[in-house]
Design a protein around this motif. Sequence first.
Motif, PDB file in Angstrom:
ATOM      1  N   VAL A   1     -21.354  -5.826  23.023  1.00 46.50           N
ATOM      2  CA  VAL A   1     -22.248  -5.537  24.135  1.00 46.50           C
ATOM      3  C   VAL A   1     -21.470  -5.712  25.441  1.00 46.50           C
ATOM      4  CG1 VAL A   1     -24.298  -6.376  25.359  1.00 46.50           C
ATOM      5  CG2 VAL A   1     -24.308  -6.218  22.860  1.00 46.50           C
ATOM      6  N   ILE A   2     -21.773  -4.878  26.429  1.00 47.14           N
ATOM      7  CA  ILE A   2     -21.124  -5.001  27.744  1.00 47.14           C
ATOM      8  C   ILE A   2     -22.186  -5.385  28.768  1.00 47.14           C
ATOM      9  CG2 ILE A   2     -19.734  -3.863  29.496  1.00 47.14           C
ATOM     10  CD1 ILE A   2     -18.846  -1.872  27.300  1.00 47.14           C
ATOM     11  N   ASP A   3     -22.002  -6.554  29.359  1.00 46.91           N
ATOM     12  CA  ASP A   3     -22.953  -7.037  30.360  1.00 46.91           C
ATOM     13  C   ASP A   3     -22.631  -6.463  31.733  1.00 46.91           C
ATOM     14  OD1 ASP A   3     -24.693  -8.489  28.886  1.00 46.91           O
ATOM     15  OD2 ASP A   3     -24.027 -10.461  29.552  1.00 46.91           O
ATOM     16  N   GLY A   4     -23.694  -6.287  32.527  1.00 49.12           N
ATOM     17  CA  GLY A   4     -23.534  -5.677  33.834  1.00 49.12           C
ATOM     18  C   GLY A   4     -23.764  -6.602  35.003  1.00 49.12           C
ATOM     19  N   HIS A   5     -23.483  -6.072  36.160  1.00 49.32           N
ATOM     20  CA  HIS A   5     -23.645  -6.752  37.453  1.00 49.32           C
ATOM     21  C   HIS A   5     -23.765  -5.612  38.459  1.00 49.32           C
ATOM     22  CE1 HIS A   5     -22.310  -9.644  40.725  1.00 49.32           C
ATOM     23  NE2 HIS A   5     -22.023  -8.481  41.266  1.00 49.32           N
ATOM     24  N   ALA A   6     -24.998  -5.228  38.763  1.00 46.52           N
ATOM     25  CA  ALA A   6     -25.215  -3.985  39.509  1.00 46.52           C
ATOM     26  C   ALA A   6     -26.160  -4.170  40.681  1.00 46.52           C
ATOM     27  CB  ALA A   6     -25.760  -2.919  38.558  1.00 46.52           C
ATOM     28  N   PRO A   7     -25.790  -5.002  41.662  1.00 43.49           N
ATOM     29  CA  PRO A   7     -26.705  -5.237  42.782  1.00 43.49           C
ATOM     30  C   PRO A   7     -26.952  -3.968  43.596  1.00 43.49           C
ATOM     31  CG  PRO A   7     -24.534  -6.138  43.260  1.00 43.49           C
ATOM     32  CD  PRO A   7     -24.523  -5.725  41.826  1.00 43.49           C
ATOM     33  N   MET A   8     -28.219  -3.564  43.641  1.00 40.11           N
ATOM     34  CA  MET A   8     -28.677  -2.452  44.477  1.00 40.11           C
ATOM     35  C   MET A   8     -28.101  -1.085  44.079  1.00 40.11           C
ATOM     36  SD  MET A   8     -30.642  -4.366  46.179  1.00 40.11           S
ATOM     37  CE  MET A   8     -31.371  -3.202  47.315  1.00 40.11           C
ATOM     38  N   LEU A   9     -27.509  -0.969  42.901  1.00 42.64           N
ATOM     39  CA  LEU A   9     -27.055   0.343  42.446  1.00 42.64           C
ATOM     40  C   LEU A   9     -28.274   1.213  42.123  1.00 42.64           C
ATOM     41  CD1 LEU A   9     -23.944   0.003  40.084  1.00 42.64           C
ATOM     42  CD2 LEU A   9     -24.033   0.631  42.493  1.00 42.64           C
TER      43      LEU A   9
END
Length: 548
Positions: free
Chosen positions: A176-184
């Motif tokens: 699994v690939i975790d994300g970090h997508a503030p305001m995308l």
Amino acid sequence: MENTIQFSGNIVDIINEEVFPGTVFVHGDTIQKIVPDPSETHYDTYIMPGFIDSHIHIESSMLVPSEFAKAAVRHGTVATISDPHEIANVLGVQGVEFMIENAEKSGFKFYFGAPSCVPATDVETSGAKITAQDIETLFKKYDLKYLSEMMNFPGVLNEFPDVMEKISIAKKYEKVIDGHAPMLTEENLRTYIDAGISTDHETVLFEEGLEKIEKGMKVQIRQGSAAKDLDKLMPLIEKYPQACMLCSDDRHPDDLISGHINLLVKKAAASGIDRFKIFRAACLNPVEHYGLETGLLRENDSADFIIVDDLERLNVIQTVIHGKTVFKENKVFLPEVEFSPLNNFKAEPKSVEDFRFETIAEEIHVIEAADGQLLTGKCIEKPKIVNNNAVSDIDRDILKIAVVNRYENTSPSIGFIKNFGLKKGAMAGSVAHDSHNIISVGTSDEMIAKAVNLVIREKGGLAVVSEEIEEVLSLPVAGIMSDKPAEYVAEKYTRTDKAAKQIGSMLHSPFMTLSFMALPVIPSLKITDKGLFDVDQFKLIEQDFIQS
């Protein structure tokens, strides 16, 4: 059967969404069978799956994993999805291995990922780097479940080769690939998801979360010591219970002693959201998404569950992990784990003159901090200048902020910040995401130097100083964790936090907020050891002062 243990109570079946009186038979570390009792049977307690924190940095508790576990099981937490990138930024693979090996002896279910962004960017100095080859080595050596949060979202959007190689390795090992997508949003969000990224914990608005879920993401609803997004995002659980998880991201020791995921569950339930939808987010979804070996109160599952007084108060009476009672009657039954602290701290004491910022400018860029948020604003203000040195302006709450490189002896980076509210003294800490250099804010250059030097003396820690106060929490493990028990750290942190508020800070968690002012992947304006960084433009600002 010999060595079979029975647990009777009202069974909470979150998969079939029913509650019935019954008995759980545990043999070894496995649930052998669950037998319903006659319907007229009444129990005062409830047996349910344990809570799972779907995204946390254990280091933020300032406790090593084995000590974190002792605090968490009191609140019914049986597992965490843990990203060790904080210690990785200090010590690289060696730090990740320290966390894994300490956790393996703890009796708690820690699931670590391979850090994807160490360092997060090249605009700050970190203590180490983790390459794509390092990630592959970690996947081969340990049973890691996922690639930790891909913070470098510009790298994904622009297909930077090193970023895409890490993603490719995760796919190769079916992680699994975790994300970090503030305001995308919109096409940028679609590109990010299409790269294979499946989660996001940086969502702060309901509409933002809705778009991410509708495009196929899982949203990890965060309620930590600094960022508190639960109130705005709770309706997502009602609308899309299969796509939500609960997390804390960063939880300081005093908050951890008070509660963990159980507090999020109680708050969501009190808001009127269907209880089984909340339990799904808190217990079931992380197991299914990450493929965890954590039990869900089913026959042949690992015996991981909790016993609570009722489904409203959710007071934890007993916590069971691997078939062993690890918490009961206010006592924790987890092993003492011996370890040797490791560190990477080379900074030498600084002088008051190191924190001067000589200028004749009429305008300066200023970071605007916000209580309970990692996002910052930015504004332009007139500086207060004394003897050609831009200094803190207490009356306007425009305070000097400095970052000191702890891995090399270089000159501090200087900027200014609003909304800390200090009226005297200074505070400093070596918990400064993500590279964990020393960050300080204060009312004078003298006080900033004093606070910074206390942290340097301890080879890592949190410090508050004034003419009357000198409070220090030592953090000798990588400069970000204590080698002491949870209760001691929580008590010492509480004193340090109180001292920060005594010198004027009105923030709920001043040190947590301060620690994120150096994080150059969260909009909009931050400061690293290399200078002021505009996250919106994703570049260092050459001069934080605008010459007239």
